[in-house]
Design a protein around this motif. Structure first.
Motif, PDB file in Angstrom:
ATOM      1  N   PHE A  22      -4.416   3.388  10.827  1.00 54.33           N
ATOM      2  CA  PHE A  22      -3.987   2.084  10.318  1.00 54.33           C
ATOM      3  C   PHE A  22      -3.818   1.182  11.609  1.00 54.33           C
ATOM      4  N   SER A  23      -3.728  -0.126  11.255  1.00 51.52           N
ATOM      5  CA  SER A  23      -3.606  -0.967  12.364  1.00 51.52           C
ATOM      6  C   SER A  23      -2.134  -1.140  13.083  1.00 51.52           C
ATOM      7  N   ASN A  24      -1.351  -0.293  12.395  1.00 47.02           N
ATOM      8  CA  ASN A  24       0.091  -0.170  13.137  1.00 47.02           C
ATOM      9  C   ASN A  24       0.301   1.113  13.805  1.00 47.02           C
ATOM     10  N   GLU A  25      -1.195   1.758  13.959  1.00 47.88           N
ATOM     11  CA  GLU A  25      -1.275   2.842  14.696  1.00 47.88           C
ATOM     12  C   GLU A  25      -0.768   4.234  14.063  1.00 47.88           C
ATOM     13  N   ALA A  26      -0.435   4.140  12.667  1.00 47.48           N
ATOM     14  CA  ALA A  26      -0.204   5.252  12.005  1.00 47.48           C
ATOM     15  C   ALA A  26      -1.751   5.916  11.651  1.00 47.48           C
ATOM     16  N   VAL A  27      -1.446   7.382  11.524  1.00 51.46           N
ATOM     17  CA  VAL A  27      -2.812   8.118  11.331  1.00 51.46           C
ATOM     18  C   VAL A  27      -2.887   9.051  10.245  1.00 51.46           C
ATOM     19  N   ARG A  28      -4.110   9.453   9.719  1.00 54.45           N
ATOM     20  CA  ARG A  28      -4.137  10.298   8.612  1.00 54.45           C
ATOM     21  C   ARG A  28      -5.228  11.418   9.102  1.00 54.45           C
ATOM     22  N   MET A  29      -5.105  12.587   8.851  1.00 50.25           N
ATOM     23  CA  MET A  29      -5.878  13.765   8.748  1.00 50.25           C
ATOM     24  C   MET A  29      -6.300  13.909   7.388  1.00 50.25           C
ATOM     25  N   THR A  47       0.483  14.086   4.085  1.00 50.29           N
ATOM     26  CA  THR A  47       1.287  13.105   2.956  1.00 50.29           C
ATOM     27  C   THR A  47       0.544  13.228   1.545  1.00 50.29           C
ATOM     28  N   GLN A  48      -0.537  13.807   1.453  1.00 51.81           N
ATOM     29  CA  GLN A  48      -1.282  14.018   0.046  1.00 51.81           C
ATOM     30  C   GLN A  48      -1.621  12.604  -0.523  1.00 51.81           C
ATOM     31  N   GLU A  49      -1.474  11.624   0.294  1.00 50.00           N
ATOM     32  CA  GLU A  49      -2.047  10.369  -0.242  1.00 50.00           C
ATOM     33  C   GLU A  49      -3.460  10.391  -0.604  1.00 50.00           C
ATOM     34  N   ILE A  50      -3.922   9.539  -1.617  1.00 41.33           N
ATOM     35  CA  ILE A  50      -5.423   9.563  -1.973  1.00 41.33           C
ATOM     36  C   ILE A  50      -5.979   8.580  -1.513  1.00 41.33           C
ATOM     37  N   PHE A  51      -7.189   8.605  -0.946  1.00 37.58           N
ATOM     38  CA  PHE A  51      -7.792   7.205  -0.506  1.00 37.58           C
ATOM     39  C   PHE A  51      -9.463   7.186  -0.889  1.00 37.58           C
ATOM     40  N   SER A  52      -9.881   5.965  -1.338  1.00 35.39           N
ATOM     41  CA  SER A  52     -11.286   5.907  -1.339  1.00 35.39           C
ATOM     42  C   SER A  52     -11.923   4.970  -0.391  1.00 35.39           C
ATOM     43  N   PHE A  53     -12.607   5.495   0.471  1.00 37.33           N
ATOM     44  CA  PHE A  53     -13.173   4.751   1.510  1.00 37.33           C
ATOM     45  C   PHE A  53     -14.562   4.545   1.160  1.00 37.33           C
ATOM     46  N   ASP A  54     -14.871   3.214   1.812  1.00 43.70           N
ATOM     47  CA  ASP A  54     -16.152   2.774   1.494  1.00 43.70           C
ATOM     48  C   ASP A  54     -17.248   3.361   2.336  1.00 43.70           C
ATOM     49  N   GLN A  61      -7.909   0.946   1.379  1.00 42.80           N
ATOM     50  CA  GLN A  61      -6.624   0.383   1.257  1.00 42.80           C
ATOM     51  C   GLN A  61      -5.752   1.381   0.623  1.00 42.80           C
ATOM     52  N   SER A  62      -4.609   1.393   1.257  1.00 38.86           N
ATOM     53  CA  SER A  62      -3.354   2.207   0.802  1.00 38.86           C
ATOM     54  C   SER A  62      -2.892   1.626  -0.381  1.00 38.86           C
ATOM     55  N   ILE A  63      -2.009   2.485  -1.282  1.00 38.60           N
ATOM     56  CA  ILE A  63      -1.420   1.800  -2.240  1.00 38.60           C
ATOM     57  C   ILE A  63      -0.324   0.594  -1.809  1.00 38.60           C
ATOM     58  N   ARG A  64      -0.143   0.648  -0.813  1.00 42.64           N
ATOM     59  CA  ARG A  64       0.959  -0.370  -0.249  1.00 42.64           C
ATOM     60  C   ARG A  64       0.083  -1.607   0.287  1.00 42.64           C
ATOM     61  N   GLY A  65      -1.393  -1.431   0.420  1.00 44.40           N
ATOM     62  CA  GLY A  65      -2.050  -2.690   0.865  1.00 44.40           C
ATOM     63  C   GLY A  65      -2.634  -2.449   2.279  1.00 44.40           C
ATOM     64  N   ALA A  66      -2.028  -1.686   3.086  1.00 49.49           N
ATOM     65  CA  ALA A  66      -2.547  -1.346   4.340  1.00 49.49           C
ATOM     66  C   ALA A  66      -4.223  -0.666   4.411  1.00 49.49           C
ATOM     67  N   ILE A  67      -4.975  -1.162   5.290  1.00 46.08           N
ATOM     68  CA  ILE A  67      -5.996  -0.907   5.515  1.00 46.08           C
ATOM     69  C   ILE A  67      -6.167   0.283   6.547  1.00 46.08           C
ATOM     70  N   CYS A  68      -6.898   1.371   6.111  1.00 46.17           N
ATOM     71  CA  CYS A  68      -7.043   2.376   6.821  1.00 46.17           C
ATOM     72  C   CYS A  68      -8.523   2.798   7.129  1.00 46.17           C
ATOM     73  N   THR A  69      -8.801   2.999   8.269  1.00 46.06           N
ATOM     74  CA  THR A  69     -10.277   3.204   8.905  1.00 46.06           C
ATOM     75  C   THR A  69     -10.625   4.371   9.407  1.00 46.06           C
TER      76      THR A  69
END
Length: 124
Positions: A22-29, A47-54, A61-69
């Motif tokens: 994320f732009s705030n330097e948070a990361v996900r594997m 975190t078990q978050e679900i993402f749909s990456f283009d 976009q996370s459920i909170r609206g943050a962009i993850c790349t």
């Protein structure tokens, strides 16, 4: 014409792992759970978050609206990947409870994976 980045993202398949930030330097594997012509669906290991990456830009976009790349698709060594899969299985689709201790092996695998992903970024 596709870029090297797009080509690498397009090669992701079910079961593959990748790193995203994320732009705030948070990361996900993440682990790829499904793929179609437009998106790579993935679940974050811890975190078990679900993402749909283009599939073009590798953004979600996370459920909170943050962009993850997606920033690395480096293929992890089997022993590290196996430990991360075990962590994912233990959480079983639920977020990790706060305070749930990780073993020394699990902590080492997470740190090693972070180092490998960081050392092998996707081209911009």
């Amino acid at each position: 014409m596709t870029t090297d980045r797009e080509e690498l993202i397009s090669k992701l398949a079910v079961g593959d792992m990748f790193h995203a930030s994320f732009s705030n330097e948070a990361v996900r594997m993440c682990i790829v759970t499904s793929v179609n012509s437009a998106a790579v669906m993935a679940r974050a290991v811890t975190t078990q978050e679900i993402f749909s990456f283009d599939r073009v830009f590798g953004r979600a976009q996370s459920i909170r609206g943050a962009i993850c790349t997606i920033d690395s698709v480096y293929r992890l060594p089997g022993e590290i990947r196996d430990v991360l899969l075990e962590i994912d299985r233990r959480y079983g689709g639920e977020p990790a409870p706060y305070g749930l201790p990780l073993s020394i092996i699990e902590r080492r695998a997470l740190l090693d994976a972070m180092e490998l992903f960081s050392s092998n970024p996707l081209p911009l």
